[in-house]
Design a protein around this motif. Structure first.
Motif, PDB file in Angstrom:
ATOM      1  N   PHE A   1       0.346   9.529  -5.303  1.00 41.94           N
ATOM      2  CA  PHE A   1       0.948  11.349  -5.154  1.00 41.94           C
ATOM      3  C   PHE A   1       1.637  11.189  -4.969  1.00 41.94           C
ATOM      4  N   PRO A   2       2.856  12.421  -4.956  1.00 43.11           N
ATOM      5  CA  PRO A   2       3.834  13.024  -5.127  1.00 43.11           C
ATOM      6  C   PRO A   2       4.525  12.965  -3.515  1.00 43.11           C
ATOM      7  N   VAL A   3       4.643  11.876  -3.349  1.00 46.80           N
ATOM      8  CA  VAL A   3       4.925  11.906  -1.630  1.00 46.80           C
ATOM      9  C   VAL A   3       6.042  10.194  -1.846  1.00 46.80           C
ATOM     10  N   THR A   4       7.140  10.674  -0.579  1.00 50.33           N
ATOM     11  CA  THR A   4       8.219  10.031  -0.200  1.00 50.33           C
ATOM     12  C   THR A   4       7.547   9.785   1.412  1.00 50.33           C
TER      13      THR A   4
ATOM     14  N   ILE B   1      -5.302   8.167   6.104  1.00 45.44           N
ATOM     15  CA  ILE B   1      -4.455   8.376   5.065  1.00 45.44           C
ATOM     16  C   ILE B   1      -4.500   9.067   4.599  1.00 45.44           C
ATOM     17  N   ARG B   2      -6.136   9.829   4.095  1.00 48.40           N
ATOM     18  CA  ARG B   2      -6.010  11.052   3.019  1.00 48.40           C
ATOM     19  C   ARG B   2      -5.422  11.873   4.622  1.00 48.40           C
ATOM     20  N   ALA B   3      -5.704  11.944   6.152  1.00 49.69           N
ATOM     21  CA  ALA B   3      -5.183  12.749   6.800  1.00 49.69           C
ATOM     22  C   ALA B   3      -3.935  13.049   6.792  1.00 49.69           C
ATOM     23  N   PHE B   4      -3.192  11.638   6.511  1.00 44.44           N
ATOM     24  CA  PHE B   4      -1.989  11.882   6.705  1.00 44.44           C
ATOM     25  C   PHE B   4      -0.998  11.907   5.217  1.00 44.44           C
ATOM     26  N   LEU B   5      -1.748  11.778   4.344  1.00 48.50           N
ATOM     27  CA  LEU B   5      -1.618  12.221   3.274  1.00 48.50           C
ATOM     28  C   LEU B   5      -1.257  13.505   2.946  1.00 48.50           C
ATOM     29  N   LYS B   6      -2.539  14.498   3.668  1.00 49.04           N
ATOM     30  CA  LYS B   6      -2.827  16.141   3.682  1.00 49.04           C
ATOM     31  C   LYS B   6      -1.440  16.615   4.040  1.00 49.04           C
ATOM     32  N   THR B   7      -1.114  15.954   5.119  1.00 53.45           N
ATOM     33  CA  THR B   7       0.420  16.657   6.048  1.00 53.45           C
ATOM     34  C   THR B   7       1.807  16.182   4.878  1.00 53.45           C
ATOM     35  N   LYS B   8       1.738  15.826   4.128  1.00 55.94           N
ATOM     36  CA  LYS B   8       2.404  15.687   3.349  1.00 55.94           C
ATOM     37  C   LYS B   8       2.227  16.680   1.896  1.00 55.94           C
ATOM     38  N   GLY B   9       1.257  17.310   2.044  1.00 55.88           N
ATOM     39  CA  GLY B   9       0.809  17.969   0.753  1.00 55.88           C
ATOM     40  C   GLY B   9      -0.300  17.987  -0.315  1.00 55.88           C
ATOM     41  N   CYS B  10      -1.061  16.860   0.296  1.00 51.35           N
ATOM     42  CA  CYS B  10      -1.133  15.719  -0.897  1.00 51.35           C
ATOM     43  C   CYS B  10      -2.885  16.473  -1.015  1.00 51.35           C
TER      44      CYS B  10
ATOM     45  N   LEU C   1       0.256  -0.983   0.232  1.00 53.32           N
ATOM     46  CA  LEU C   1       0.134   0.100   0.384  1.00 53.32           C
ATOM     47  C   LEU C   1       0.875   1.374  -0.159  1.00 53.32           C
ATOM     48  N   VAL C   2       1.689   1.124   0.647  1.00 56.45           N
ATOM     49  CA  VAL C   2       3.005   2.279   0.842  1.00 56.45           C
ATOM     50  C   VAL C   2       3.725   2.595  -0.413  1.00 56.45           C
ATOM     51  N   ALA C   3       3.883   1.551  -1.530  1.00 56.67           N
ATOM     52  CA  ALA C   3       4.204   1.852  -2.439  1.00 56.67           C
ATOM     53  C   ALA C   3       2.986   2.071  -3.632  1.00 56.67           C
ATOM     54  N   LEU C   4       2.100   1.696  -3.958  1.00 60.82           N
ATOM     55  CA  LEU C   4       0.978   2.631  -4.538  1.00 60.82           C
ATOM     56  C   LEU C   4       0.699   4.247  -4.171  1.00 60.82           C
ATOM     57  N   LEU C   5       0.631   4.335  -2.902  1.00 59.95           N
ATOM     58  CA  LEU C   5       1.020   5.913  -2.332  1.00 59.95           C
ATOM     59  C   LEU C   5       1.292   6.557  -2.837  1.00 59.95           C
TER      60      LEU C   5
END
Length: 80
Positions: A51-54, A71-80, A43-47
């Motif tokens: 998305f433009p995140v590491t 996961i959406r909230a976490f991705l939001k902290t990464k700028g997504c 799942l991490v690899a797919l995300l």
């Protein structure tokens, strides 16, 4: 990308790593054993592809992957 689009993409990614699982935005992924340690890595690899995140190893925490909404909230902290 809107937050709804991000959430839809997250749910789709979870369904890809857990085929046949009934997944909604509030499904408790770890508690309900929909994802395990191996599928979490997938799942991490797919995300990271979607998305433009590491995602660093230290960020792969149960709280960040508790549900598609988490996961959406976490991705939001990464700028997504």
């Amino acid at each position: 990308m809107t937050q709804d689009t991000v959430l839809e993409s997250v749910v789709a990614a979870v369904r890809e790593v857990a085929p046949g699982a009934q997944v909604s935005e509030d499904t408790r992924l770890i508690a309900e054993r929909i994802i395990d340690s191996l599928s979490l890595l997938s799942l991490v690899a797919l995300l990271e592809k979607e998305f433009p995140v590491t995602i660093r190893d230290a960020e792969v925490l149960p709280a960040n992957f508790e549900s598609p909404t988490a996961i959406r909230a976490f991705l939001k902290t990464k700028g997504c």
